[in-house]
Design a protein around this motif. Sequence first.
Motif, PDB file in Angstrom:
ATOM      1  N   GLU A   1      21.045 -48.668   9.322  1.00  0.00           N
ATOM      2  CA  GLU A   1      20.236 -48.077  10.151  1.00  0.00           C
ATOM      3  C   GLU A   1      19.390 -46.784  10.056  1.00  0.00           C
ATOM      4  O   GLU A   1      18.371 -46.590  10.031  1.00  0.00           O
ATOM      5  N   LEU A   2      20.106 -45.944   9.307  1.00  0.00           N
ATOM      6  CA  LEU A   2      19.694 -44.613   8.811  1.00  0.00           C
ATOM      7  C   LEU A   2      18.312 -44.892   7.838  1.00  0.00           C
ATOM      8  O   LEU A   2      17.389 -44.002   7.776  1.00  0.00           O
ATOM      9  N   THR A   3      18.422 -45.970   6.973  1.00  0.00           N
ATOM     10  CA  THR A   3      17.402 -46.269   6.119  1.00  0.00           C
ATOM     11  C   THR A   3      16.377 -47.375   6.480  1.00  0.00           C
ATOM     12  O   THR A   3      15.512 -47.699   5.630  1.00  0.00           O
ATOM     13  N   ASP A   4      16.407 -47.714   7.580  1.00  0.00           N
ATOM     14  CA  ASP A   4      15.582 -48.760   8.221  1.00  0.00           C
ATOM     15  C   ASP A   4      14.371 -48.520   7.959  1.00  0.00           C
ATOM     16  O   ASP A   4      13.930 -47.479   8.431  1.00  0.00           O
ATOM     17  N   VAL A   5      13.352 -49.030   7.593  1.00  0.00           N
ATOM     18  CA  VAL A   5      11.888 -48.918   7.324  1.00  0.00           C
ATOM     19  C   VAL A   5      11.308 -48.593   8.509  1.00  0.00           C
ATOM     20  O   VAL A   5      10.298 -47.710   8.511  1.00  0.00           O
ATOM     21  N   ASP A   6      11.312 -49.358   9.512  1.00  0.00           N
ATOM     22  CA  ASP A   6      10.699 -48.908  10.737  1.00  0.00           C
ATOM     23  C   ASP A   6      11.128 -47.331  11.270  1.00  0.00           C
ATOM     24  O   ASP A   6      10.322 -46.945  12.070  1.00  0.00           O
ATOM     25  N   THR A   7      12.232 -47.100  10.995  1.00  0.00           N
ATOM     26  CA  THR A   7      12.469 -45.698  11.335  1.00  0.00           C
ATOM     27  C   THR A   7      12.073 -44.529  10.490  1.00  0.00           C
ATOM     28  O   THR A   7      11.577 -43.507  10.750  1.00  0.00           O
ATOM     29  N   ILE A   8      12.231 -44.721   9.149  1.00  0.00           N
ATOM     30  CA  ILE A   8      11.965 -43.521   8.007  1.00  0.00           C
ATOM     31  C   ILE A   8      10.411 -43.724   8.210  1.00  0.00           C
ATOM     32  O   ILE A   8       9.949 -42.417   7.335  1.00  0.00           O
ATOM     33  N   THR A   9       9.431 -44.611   8.492  1.00  0.00           N
ATOM     34  CA  THR A   9       8.105 -44.497   8.321  1.00  0.00           C
ATOM     35  C   THR A   9       7.690 -43.167   9.391  1.00  0.00           C
ATOM     36  O   THR A   9       6.558 -42.678   9.247  1.00  0.00           O
ATOM     37  N   GLU A  10       8.727 -43.023  10.461  1.00  0.00           N
ATOM     38  CA  GLU A  10       8.265 -42.118  11.214  1.00  0.00           C
ATOM     39  C   GLU A  10       8.193 -40.581  10.601  1.00  0.00           C
ATOM     40  O   GLU A  10       7.515 -39.490  11.078  1.00  0.00           O
ATOM     41  N   ASN A  11       8.833 -40.535   9.650  1.00  0.00           N
ATOM     42  CA  ASN A  11       9.371 -39.288   9.047  1.00  0.00           C
ATOM     43  C   ASN A  11       9.718 -39.298   7.344  1.00  0.00           C
ATOM     44  O   ASN A  11      10.793 -39.429   7.111  1.00  0.00           O
ATOM     45  N   GLU A  12       8.741 -39.536   6.616  1.00  0.00           N
ATOM     46  CA  GLU A  12       8.878 -39.971   5.276  1.00  0.00           C
ATOM     47  C   GLU A  12       9.851 -39.083   4.509  1.00  0.00           C
ATOM     48  O   GLU A  12      10.255 -39.272   3.608  1.00  0.00           O
ATOM     49  N   GLU A  13       9.285 -37.822   4.809  1.00  0.00           N
ATOM     50  CA  GLU A  13       9.939 -36.561   3.968  1.00  0.00           C
ATOM     51  C   GLU A  13      11.386 -36.637   4.416  1.00  0.00           C
ATOM     52  O   GLU A  13      12.131 -36.248   3.292  1.00  0.00           O
ATOM     53  N   GLY A  14      11.623 -36.761   5.431  1.00  0.00           N
ATOM     54  CA  GLY A  14      13.363 -36.683   5.811  1.00  0.00           C
ATOM     55  C   GLY A  14      13.959 -37.983   5.208  1.00  0.00           C
ATOM     56  O   GLY A  14      15.355 -37.658   4.824  1.00  0.00           O
ATOM     57  N   ALA A  15      13.385 -38.983   5.121  1.00  0.00           N
ATOM     58  CA  ALA A  15      14.010 -40.215   4.494  1.00  0.00           C
ATOM     59  C   ALA A  15      14.166 -39.954   3.101  1.00  0.00           C
ATOM     60  O   ALA A  15      15.145 -40.305   2.497  1.00  0.00           O
ATOM     61  N   GLU A  16      13.063 -39.452   2.325  1.00  0.00           N
ATOM     62  CA  GLU A  16      13.234 -38.999   1.045  1.00  0.00           C
ATOM     63  C   GLU A  16      14.340 -38.306   0.593  1.00  0.00           C
ATOM     64  O   GLU A  16      14.992 -38.327  -0.480  1.00  0.00           O
ATOM     65  N   VAL A  17      14.529 -37.369   1.350  1.00  0.00           N
ATOM     66  CA  VAL A  17      15.907 -36.169   1.045  1.00  0.00           C
ATOM     67  C   VAL A  17      16.932 -37.153   1.301  1.00  0.00           C
ATOM     68  O   VAL A  17      17.888 -36.844   0.413  1.00  0.00           O
ATOM     69  N   LEU A  18      17.221 -38.005   2.189  1.00  0.00           N
ATOM     70  CA  LEU A  18      18.384 -38.422   2.609  1.00  0.00           C
ATOM     71  C   LEU A  18      18.444 -39.409   1.378  1.00  0.00           C
ATOM     72  O   LEU A  18      19.647 -39.838   0.676  1.00  0.00           O
ATOM     73  N   ILE A  19      17.524 -40.413   0.799  1.00  0.00           N
ATOM     74  CA  ILE A  19      17.864 -41.212  -0.217  1.00  0.00           C
ATOM     75  C   ILE A  19      18.113 -40.601  -1.465  1.00  0.00           C
ATOM     76  O   ILE A  19      18.794 -41.062  -2.337  1.00  0.00           O
ATOM     77  N   ASP A  20      17.315 -39.605  -1.758  1.00  0.00           N
ATOM     78  CA  ASP A  20      17.712 -38.831  -3.175  1.00  0.00           C
ATOM     79  C   ASP A  20      18.992 -38.453  -3.239  1.00  0.00           C
ATOM     80  O   ASP A  20      19.811 -38.246  -4.148  1.00  0.00           O
ATOM     81  N   ALA A  21      19.472 -37.831  -1.922  1.00  0.00           N
ATOM     82  CA  ALA A  21      20.892 -37.336  -1.967  1.00  0.00           C
ATOM     83  C   ALA A  21      21.853 -38.666  -2.230  1.00  0.00           C
ATOM     84  O   ALA A  21      22.792 -38.377  -2.716  1.00  0.00           O
ATOM     85  N   LEU A  22      21.396 -39.824  -1.663  1.00  0.00           N
ATOM     86  CA  LEU A  22      22.388 -40.647  -1.715  1.00  0.00           C
ATOM     87  C   LEU A  22      22.465 -41.262  -3.341  1.00  0.00           C
ATOM     88  O   LEU A  22      23.446 -41.719  -3.764  1.00  0.00           O
ATOM     89  N   MET A  23      21.162 -41.320  -3.896  1.00  0.00           N
ATOM     90  CA  MET A  23      21.131 -41.716  -5.266  1.00  0.00           C
ATOM     91  C   MET A  23      21.780 -40.491  -6.271  1.00  0.00           C
ATOM     92  O   MET A  23      22.511 -40.919  -7.081  1.00  0.00           O
ATOM     93  N   ASP A  24      21.787 -39.297  -5.934  1.00  0.00           N
ATOM     94  CA  ASP A  24      22.417 -38.357  -6.588  1.00  0.00           C
ATOM     95  C   ASP A  24      23.903 -38.359  -6.586  1.00  0.00           C
ATOM     96  O   ASP A  24      25.006 -38.159  -7.424  1.00  0.00           O
TER      97      ASP A  24
END
Length: 615
Positions: A222-245
Amino acid sequence: MDVGELLSFKPVVNAKRDLEEAPEKPRKVQKQNKYADKSMESDLDTFFGNAKQKVAGENRHKKKGRLQIEKIPGEKKVRHQKPETVENPTSSQEEEQNVNEETEEERQMKLLEMWEEKVQQKAGEGADIEEYDDQKVKKLILSFEKKVFRNQEMRIKFPDNPERFMESELDLNDVITEMKTLATMPEQYHYLVELRSVSSLLALLNHANTDISIAVVDLLQELTDVDTITENEEGAEVLIDALMDDQAGALVVQNLERLDESVKEEANGVYNSLSVVENMLEVKPTLGPAFAQQGLLAWLLKRIKAKMPFDSNKLYSSEILSILLQDHDENRQQMGELDGIDILLQQLANFKRHDPKGAEEIEYMENLFNCLCSALLLAANRDRFLNGEGLQLMNLMLREKKMSRNSALKVLDHAMSGKEGANNCSKFVDILGLRTLFPIFMRPPKKNKKIGSSTKDYEEHSVSIVASMLHNLKGSQRQRLIAKFSEGDFAKVDRLLELHFKYYNRIQAVDNRLDIEKARLQQQGEEVDDLEEEFYLRRLESGLFTLQQTDYIIVDICASGTPQVKQRVLQILNLRGGSVKSIRSIIREYAGNMGNDNDSAESDQQRIIALADKF
C-alpha cells in the motif's frame, strides 16, 4: 448461534406468499420505531438465547390455530382465536398461520436490524479517523517501534511459551495495520526514513510468525502503490531508496522462499510481494539489476519452473520476469547463466500442440515468449538457444498452427537477426525450416484477437527472417534460399512485389500527413528538425521497416539469382506503375539509418548501397 449465524439467519417464508414480490432490503430502524426502546434490548437477549438452542424455530410451527407473542411492555398479548362460524376451516387455518408467521418474521427482522445498527454504531466509533499531522505521524511510528521492541523482548524471555508473547504479537499486528493510514500521505514518508522505521519494517519480513511478515508485505504494497505515490513522487523516491539501501530485494526473496502457497493467506503474501516489486520498478526502472542481483531473478525462474497448478502467482511471476529483462543486459546475462533459456523453452513446450486455456494462461504464454525475445537480444543467449534446440521447438510450433505460432515466429526473428544470428540461420535451413517459413510468407494467417496477432505481424516477421538469412547465409545454403524464389513460376517474387506496393502506398500516405503536420508546425514557429527522429519512428510503426526489408530482398535476389528473377520484378513494376527509383530510394534510406559503429556494420552498409546502385 454466533453473530455470523444470526446475520445469515433466514426466517421461514410461508408458501402462500406472493413469490413475484421481491423482498425489500432490510432498512435501518428509525427512532420512531416503537420497538426501539430499552425493553427491546431485553427481548434481543431472549431471542439470542432461544436462537442458540433452536427453540424459536421449533415453537413457531407448533401452534396452528393461534399466535401468542411474548408480552412487550406497553402492549397487550395478541391472540387469534377461531371464529364462531367458518365456511372453510382449512382456509381459515392457513390465513391464521400466515398472520402468525408474518408477525414472527417481522419481529425477528426488527431484532436483526437493531443488532446490525448497534454493530455499525460500534464500528463507526473507530472509523472516524482524525487527520494525521506531523506530530501524530511521529507518534504512530514511535508506537510501532515500541511494539516491535516489546514483541522482541517477550519472545526472548519466553521463547517456549507462546501464550506469554502472543498479546505483544497481536499488538504489533494491530499497529502495522494502523500504519496503512500513512499510505494516504506520501508527503509524510520521509518520517519513516528519518526515524529509521524502514529498517524495522524490513526486519519484520523475517519474523518467526509469517502472519506478521505478510502484514508487513501488505503494508509495503500500500505504501508503494502507484496510484498513491504519483501524488508525491519525491516522497515515494525517498522511501524506495531507503528500502533498497536496506536490501529490500534480498529480504523479500527470503520471505518468498519460506511462504507456503498452499495456504491461502501466504499465497496472497506472495502476490503482494510481487506487487511491491512491480510498484518499485515502475517508479524507478533502474532498480531492475539490483533486484536481480539480490536473488529475485533466480526465485522467479524457480517459481515458473515449479510443478504447480497454474495460478495468478505464476502469471505474475512471468510478468515481473519480463519487466526485469526488458532493458538490462546484465539481467539477460544472469538469465543465461541460471539456465533461464532452457527453463523458458521447457515451459513453452507445453503449448506446442495445445492451446492455452483461458485469457490468463494466454497472457502467461505471451509473457514467456516476451522473456525469450528479450533474452535473445544478448548474443551469448543465442548460442544457448541454439544448443537448447530452441529452433526445433519454434519450427514445430509453426507447423502445428496453434496460438503459439505468431510468437514462435517472433522468437525466430530475434534469434536470426544480425551477425550474431548467423549460426541460427544456418541451423534453420538444416532443419528444413524453409518449408515451414515460406507458406506463412505466402499466406499469412488472419488476425487473432485472443492473442492480439495480425496479418501485419506475420508479414513483418517472415520478411525479416528471410532478409536475415540473405545477410547471414553463405554457399549452398544461400543458393537454396535464393532458388526458392524461382519455384512455382516465380510466385514468391510476385508476393514480394505485392508486399512492396502494399507498404509503399501506406508509407506514402503517412508521409503526406507528416508533410502537412510539418507545414503547420513551421507556421506556428516551431522547430521541425528536432522532431525528425519522432517522425521517422512513426513511419517505422506504419510499416516502413517491412517495406525496407522487402525491397532489400528484391535487390538481393535480383543481383544473386537468375536473370529471369530480375525480369519478372521489372515486368511487375511496369504493369503496376512502379519504378526502380522508388526501390533505390527506400534502400538508401535503410542503409543510411543502419549506423556504422564498427567495421562489420560499415561493410554491410556499403554492400546494401552497392546492391541498390546495381539494381
